[in-house]
Design a protein around this motif. Structure first.
Motif, PDB file in Angstrom:
ATOM      1  N   LEU A 147       0.820  -1.215   0.000  1.00 37.17           N
ATOM      2  CA  LEU A 147       0.000   0.000   0.000  1.00 37.17           C
ATOM      3  C   LEU A 147       0.849   1.257   0.000  1.00 37.17           C
ATOM      4  N   LYS A 148       0.340   2.268  -0.687  1.00 40.20           N
ATOM      5  CA  LYS A 148       1.004   3.559  -0.810  1.00 40.20           C
ATOM      6  C   LYS A 148       0.099   4.645  -0.246  1.00 40.20           C
ATOM      7  N   PRO A 149       0.659   5.759   0.170  1.00 36.76           N
ATOM      8  CA  PRO A 149      -0.192   6.859   0.686  1.00 36.76           C
ATOM      9  C   PRO A 149      -1.262   7.292  -0.313  1.00 36.76           C
ATOM     10  N   GLU A 150      -0.962   7.204  -1.590  1.00 37.47           N
ATOM     11  CA  GLU A 150      -1.947   7.606  -2.600  1.00 37.47           C
ATOM     12  C   GLU A 150      -3.105   6.621  -2.739  1.00 37.47           C
ATOM     13  N   ASP A 151      -3.014   5.492  -2.063  1.00 36.11           N
ATOM     14  CA  ASP A 151      -4.139   4.557  -2.032  1.00 36.11           C
ATOM     15  C   ASP A 151      -5.180   4.964  -0.993  1.00 36.11           C
ATOM     16  N   SER A 152      -4.872   5.950  -0.183  1.00 32.70           N
ATOM     17  CA  SER A 152      -5.811   6.407   0.846  1.00 32.70           C
ATOM     18  C   SER A 152      -7.084   6.928   0.190  1.00 32.70           C
ATOM     19  N   ALA A 153      -8.209   6.415   0.638  1.00 31.68           N
ATOM     20  CA  ALA A 153      -9.500   6.770   0.043  1.00 31.68           C
ATOM     21  C   ALA A 153     -10.600   6.038   0.807  1.00 31.68           C
ATOM     22  N   VAL A 154     -11.836   6.366   0.458  1.00 31.31           N
ATOM     23  CA  VAL A 154     -12.970   5.549   0.900  1.00 31.31           C
ATOM     24  C   VAL A 154     -13.233   4.523  -0.194  1.00 31.31           C
ATOM     25  N   TYR A 155     -13.278   3.279   0.205  1.00 31.92           N
ATOM     26  CA  TYR A 155     -13.458   2.189  -0.739  1.00 31.92           C
ATOM     27  C   TYR A 155     -14.895   1.675  -0.670  1.00 31.92           C
ATOM     28  N   TYR A 156     -15.478   1.464  -1.845  1.00 32.17           N
ATOM     29  CA  TYR A 156     -16.862   1.014  -1.953  1.00 32.17           C
ATOM     30  C   TYR A 156     -16.920  -0.281  -2.766  1.00 32.17           C
ATOM     31  N   CYS A 157     -17.739  -1.205  -2.340  1.00 26.17           N
ATOM     32  CA  CYS A 157     -17.990  -2.385  -3.157  1.00 26.17           C
ATOM     33  C   CYS A 157     -19.303  -2.183  -3.913  1.00 26.17           C
ATOM     34  N   ASN A 158     -19.412  -2.879  -5.015  1.00 25.50           N
ATOM     35  CA  ASN A 158     -20.562  -2.774  -5.905  1.00 25.50           C
ATOM     36  C   ASN A 158     -20.979  -4.165  -6.332  1.00 25.50           C
ATOM     37  N   ALA A 159     -22.265  -4.447  -6.231  1.00 25.13           N
ATOM     38  CA  ALA A 159     -22.771  -5.760  -6.633  1.00 25.13           C
ATOM     39  C   ALA A 159     -24.222  -5.626  -7.062  1.00 25.13           C
ATOM     40  N   ALA A 160     -24.637  -6.573  -7.869  1.00 29.09           N
ATOM     41  CA  ALA A 160     -26.031  -6.652  -8.294  1.00 29.09           C
ATOM     42  C   ALA A 160     -26.660  -7.871  -7.631  1.00 29.09           C
ATOM     43  N   VAL A 161     -27.835  -7.691  -7.069  1.00 29.94           N
ATOM     44  CA  VAL A 161     -28.487  -8.799  -6.375  1.00 29.94           C
ATOM     45  C   VAL A 161     -29.887  -9.009  -6.913  1.00 29.94           C
ATOM     46  N   LYS A 162     -30.324 -10.256  -6.817  1.00 30.32           N
ATOM     47  CA  LYS A 162     -31.717 -10.591  -7.094  1.00 30.32           C
ATOM     48  C   LYS A 162     -32.302 -11.174  -5.820  1.00 30.32           C
ATOM     49  N   TYR A 163     -33.487 -10.707  -5.453  1.00 25.07           N
ATOM     50  CA  TYR A 163     -34.110 -11.190  -4.226  1.00 25.07           C
ATOM     51  C   TYR A 163     -34.821 -12.522  -4.444  1.00 25.07           C
ATOM     52  N   ARG A 164     -35.350 -12.677  -5.638  1.00 21.17           N
ATOM     53  CA  ARG A 164     -36.015 -13.926  -6.016  1.00 21.17           C
ATOM     54  C   ARG A 164     -35.556 -14.276  -7.415  1.00 21.17           C
ATOM     55  N   ALA A 165     -35.805 -15.496  -7.814  1.00 21.46           N
ATOM     56  CA  ALA A 165     -35.382 -15.941  -9.140  1.00 21.46           C
ATOM     57  C   ALA A 165     -36.043 -15.114 -10.232  1.00 21.46           C
ATOM     58  N   TRP A 166     -37.257 -14.679  -9.982  1.00 27.35           N
ATOM     59  CA  TRP A 166     -38.019 -13.968 -11.000  1.00 27.35           C
ATOM     60  C   TRP A 166     -37.930 -12.454 -10.861  1.00 27.35           C
ATOM     61  N   SER A 167     -37.197 -11.952  -9.853  1.00 25.75           N
ATOM     62  CA  SER A 167     -37.159 -10.511  -9.609  1.00 25.75           C
ATOM     63  C   SER A 167     -36.118  -9.844 -10.490  1.00 25.75           C
ATOM     64  N   ALA A 168     -36.218  -8.554 -10.560  1.00 29.82           N
ATOM     65  CA  ALA A 168     -35.221  -7.780 -11.281  1.00 29.82           C
ATOM     66  C   ALA A 168     -33.900  -7.784 -10.505  1.00 29.82           C
ATOM     67  N   GLU A 169     -32.855  -7.396 -11.202  1.00 29.60           N
ATOM     68  CA  GLU A 169     -31.545  -7.307 -10.565  1.00 29.60           C
ATOM     69  C   GLU A 169     -31.350  -5.871 -10.088  1.00 29.60           C
ATOM     70  N   TYR A 170     -30.940  -5.732  -8.843  1.00 33.67           N
ATOM     71  CA  TYR A 170     -30.746  -4.404  -8.250  1.00 33.67           C
ATOM     72  C   TYR A 170     -29.261  -4.135  -8.036  1.00 33.67           C
ATOM     73  N   ASN A 171     -28.843  -2.965  -8.433  1.00 32.54           N
ATOM     74  CA  ASN A 171     -27.449  -2.570  -8.269  1.00 32.54           C
ATOM     75  C   ASN A 171     -27.270  -1.911  -6.899  1.00 32.54           C
ATOM     76  N   LEU A 172     -26.407  -2.477  -6.079  1.00 35.16           N
ATOM     77  CA  LEU A 172     -26.195  -1.976  -4.725  1.00 35.16           C
ATOM     78  C   LEU A 172     -24.756  -1.523  -4.516  1.00 35.16           C
ATOM     79  N   TRP A 173     -24.604  -0.585  -3.591  1.00 39.21           N
ATOM     80  CA  TRP A 173     -23.283  -0.114  -3.180  1.00 39.21           C
ATOM     81  C   TRP A 173     -23.112  -0.302  -1.683  1.00 39.21           C
TER      82      TRP A 173
END
Length: 121
Positions: free
Chosen positions: A85-111
């Motif tokens: 790691l370097k000082p320039e790596d300092s930041a707030v890090y966020y993950c991103n994923a898409a989830v489906k609640y049910r097999a037939w549901s739409a996919e939701y983009n979450l952070w």
């Protein structure tokens, strides 16, 4: 409601390592990890490491060879191993994923809520 819960951030000296985790809370049908991003004050959120639709990985130029993204599909979790790691790596890090609640549901983009990484020189 399902959330992405991040952990593993903190303060580390330059040259050190951290491992970030991002897990989906609650009951879901599918978890499609997209990647990790980071943001510093006054700047746009930038891609650190991503997972392509074909299952491949891509990395920002500044982290290639130092960071590794991985996932545990059975646990609906995505990781970011950060080495040298370097000082320039300092930041707030966020993950991103898409989830489906049910097999037939739409996919939701979450952070995730963001986790602070601070690298001291």
């Amino acid at each position: 409601q399902v959330q992405l819960v991040e952990s593993g951030g903190g303060l580390v000296q330059a040259g050190g390592s951290l491992r970030l985790s991002c897990a989906a809370s609650g009951s879901i049908f599918s978890f499609n990890a997209k990647g990790w991003y980071r943001q510093t004050p006054g700047n746009q959120r930038e891609l650190v490491a991503g997972i392509t639709s074909g299952g491949g990985f891509n990395y920002g130029d500044s982290v290639k060879g130092r960071f590794t993204i991985s996932r545990d599909n059975a646990k609906n979790t995505v990781f970011l191993q950060m080495n040298s790691l370097k000082p320039e790596d300092s930041a707030v890090y966020y993950c991103n994923a898409a989830v489906k609640y049910r097999a037939w549901s739409a996919e939701y983009n979450l952070w995730g809520q963001g986790t602070q990484v601070t690298v001291s020189s």
